[in-house]
Enzyme design. Structure first.
Site, PDB file in Angstrom:
ATOM      1  N   CYS A 167       4.686 -13.376   5.890  1.00 54.39           N
ATOM      2  CA  CYS A 167       5.896 -13.344   5.058  1.00 54.39           C
ATOM      3  C   CYS A 167       7.102 -13.517   5.990  1.00 54.39           C
ATOM      4  O   CYS A 167       6.957 -13.501   7.211  1.00 54.39           O
ATOM      5  CB  CYS A 167       5.987 -11.999   4.361  1.00 54.39           C
ATOM      6  N   HIS A 171       0.882  -4.770  10.888  1.00 55.11           N
ATOM      7  CA  HIS A 171      -0.470  -4.238  10.710  1.00 55.11           C
ATOM      8  C   HIS A 171      -1.530  -5.338  10.796  1.00 55.11           C
ATOM      9  O   HIS A 171      -2.158  -5.680   9.790  1.00 55.11           O
ATOM     10  CB  HIS A 171      -0.556  -3.462   9.389  1.00 55.11           C
ATOM     11  N   CYS A 202      12.124  -5.011   8.716  1.00 53.74           N
ATOM     12  CA  CYS A 202      12.308  -6.005   7.661  1.00 53.74           C
ATOM     13  C   CYS A 202      13.515  -5.624   6.787  1.00 53.74           C
ATOM     14  O   CYS A 202      13.650  -4.466   6.393  1.00 53.74           O
ATOM     15  CB  CYS A 202      11.045  -6.069   6.801  1.00 53.74           C
ATOM     16  N   GLU A 252       6.051   2.810   6.592  1.00 55.04           N
ATOM     17  CA  GLU A 252       7.238   2.389   5.829  1.00 55.04           C
ATOM     18  C   GLU A 252       7.796   3.570   5.017  1.00 55.04           C
ATOM     19  O   GLU A 252       9.003   3.813   4.977  1.00 55.04           O
ATOM     20  CB  GLU A 252       6.886   1.229   4.888  1.00 55.04           C
ATOM     21  N   THR A 272       7.397  -1.231  -0.600  1.00 52.63           N
ATOM     22  CA  THR A 272       7.516  -2.675  -0.874  1.00 52.63           C
ATOM     23  C   THR A 272       6.196  -3.358  -1.255  1.00 52.63           C
ATOM     24  O   THR A 272       6.214  -4.443  -1.827  1.00 52.63           O
ATOM     25  CB  THR A 272       8.091  -3.399   0.363  1.00 52.63           C
TER      26      THR A 272
HETATM   27  S1  SF4 Z   1       8.729  -6.072   2.908  1.00 51.38           S
HETATM   28 FE1  SF4 Z   1       6.883  -6.293   4.117  1.00 51.38          FE
HETATM   29  S2  SF4 Z   1       5.768  -7.930   3.100  1.00 51.38           S
HETATM   30 FE2  SF4 Z   1       7.870  -8.058   2.363  1.00 51.38          FE
HETATM   31  S3  SF4 Z   1       8.916  -9.532   3.683  1.00 51.38           S
HETATM   32 FE3  SF4 Z   1       9.212  -7.490   4.548  1.00 51.38          FE
HETATM   33  S4  SF4 Z   1       7.573  -7.215   6.037  1.00 51.38           S
HETATM   34 FE4  SF4 Z   1       6.996  -8.886   4.678  1.00 51.38          FE
END
Ligand code: SF4
Length: 277
Positions: A12, A41, A95, A125, A161
Site C-alpha cells: 500500500c 509486518h 503512515c 497500531e 485501519t
Molecule cells: S493504514 Fe496501513 S494499510 Fe493503510 S496505507 Fe497505511 S500502512 Fe498501508
C-alpha cells in the site's frame, strides 16, 4: 490452472512510503539505523532490511547513537517522548492514515467523549493510540465486549485501519444503544478496504485462495479470514515454499491476494510456483 491475481495485492502507499524513507536514510547514514519494532509486518522484508543495516530494537535502552525510524504502525505518545528526549535523529515513517486515527482520538478525548477503538488491543497500531496504554481509551475486540459495554453519555468511535467495514458497522450499531450521542469516524484504510473487497470477489469465483503475507500481519490475516468466510478453501502463506502439492490436486481455478506489507517479489514467486504446476 487458471490464476486470478488481485489487482490490489501487495504494498500500500503507507508501506511504500515507509520503505522509501528507510532506503533514503540508509543511503545518507553510515550505519546505526534502528526501528522500534519491525518497520512493517513482513518477516522477509525485515530480514532484507537487516542485511542492509536496519536493526530492529525493542526499546530506547538498546540505542545510544544513530537514527531511529518510526515504523508505519506508529509509536505510543510516551515512547515518542522518550525518543525526542534521547536527542537521536528521527525519521517519521508512520503512515498518515495511522496518524489520522491518533489525531481523531486526541480530539475526541479533548471534547469529553468516552473513546472506543474497534481493533486488537495488542497490535502496535492500537498501542500507539493516545490513552490506550493508560487504559482510558477503550479497545473493543468482539461483539460480546460491545454488548457488555456500559451506558455512557457520549461515545466517540474509531477503527484500527485494518478492520472490516461490516464489523465496524455492527459494533457501531450495538454502541448506538449504549449512549445518547455516538460520533463515528470512518478510519478504515482505503487501500485495505479495496483489497478486502477485491479479495472477496475473487474468492467467490475460484476453488482455492492463497493469501500471501506475514503471519504477524493483521491486514493479511484479515484478508485470509474474509476469503475463508466467503466459503472458499483458503491458505495463508508467507512465501511460495509453503505451498503443499496436495492442496493443488484437482484445482483448476485459483485466486491469489496479498497483504499491504507483502513485497512484489514474494507475490511473483507464488505466481511463478503455480505456473509450473
Ligand atoms: S493504514 Fe496501513 S494499510 Fe493503510 S496505507 Fe497505511 S500502512 Fe498501508
Amino acid at each position: 490452472m487458471e490464476i486470478l491475481l488481485s489487482k490490489e495485492a501487495g504494498f500500500c502507499f503507507g508501506v511504500k512510503r515507509a520503505l522509501k524513507l528507510t532506503n533514503q536514510t540508509l543511503e545518507k547514514s553510515n550505519g546505526n539505523v534502528y526501528t522500534l519494532g519491525p518497520l512493517i509486518h513482513n518477516p522477509q522484508v525485515i530480514e532484507d532490511l537487516k542485511n542492509k543495516g536496519v536493526l530492529v530494537v525493542q526499546g530506547m535502552d538498546e540505542i545510544t547513537t544513530g537514527v531511529v525510524i518510526l515504523r508505519s504502525h506508529g509509536v505510543s505518545p510516551k515512547l515518542y517522548q522518550q525518543i525526542l528526549d534521547s536527542g537521536l535523529d528521527i525519521v517519521d515513517a508512520v503512515c498518515p492514515n495511522v496518524k489520522r486515527v491518533q489525531k481523531l482520538v486526541s480530539q475526541l478525548k479533548q471534547e469529553g467523549y468516552t473513546v472506543v477503538v474497534v481493533g486488537e488491543k495488542n497490535h502496535p497500531e492500537v498501542m500507539s493510540i493516545p490513552g490506550i496504554v493508560e487504559g482510558d481509551t477503550i479497545v473493543i475486540e468482539s461483539i460480546e465486549q460491545a454488548e457488555k459495554f456500559p451506558q455512557v453519555e457520549r461515545i466517540g468511535m474509531v477503527a484500527q485501519t485494518t478492520q472490516t467495514c461490516e464489523y465496524f458497522r455492527k459494533i457501531a450499531g450495538i454502541l448506538l444503544h449504549k449512549t445518547f450521542e455516538l460520533r463515528v469516524y470512518h478510519t478504515i484504510c482505503d487501500a485495505v478496504e479495496r483489497s478486502q473487497q477485491d479479495s472477496y470477489k475473487i474468492a467467490k469465483q475460484v476453488e482455492m485462495m492463497l493469501v500471501v503475507g506475514g503471519k504477524n500481519s493483521a491486514n493479511t490475516s484479515r484478508l485470509a479470514q474474509i476469503c475463508a468466510d466467503s466459503g472458499c478453501v483458503t491458505y495463508h502463506i508467507e512465501t511460495a515454499s509453503e505451498i503443499q502439492p496436495e492442496w493443488l490436486k484437482g484445482i483448476k481455478k485459483i485466486g491469489i491476494t496479498a497483504g499491504a506489507s507483502t513485497p512484489p517479489w514474494i507475490i511473483e514467486g507464488v505466481v511463478a510456483a503455480l505456473q509450473v504446476v
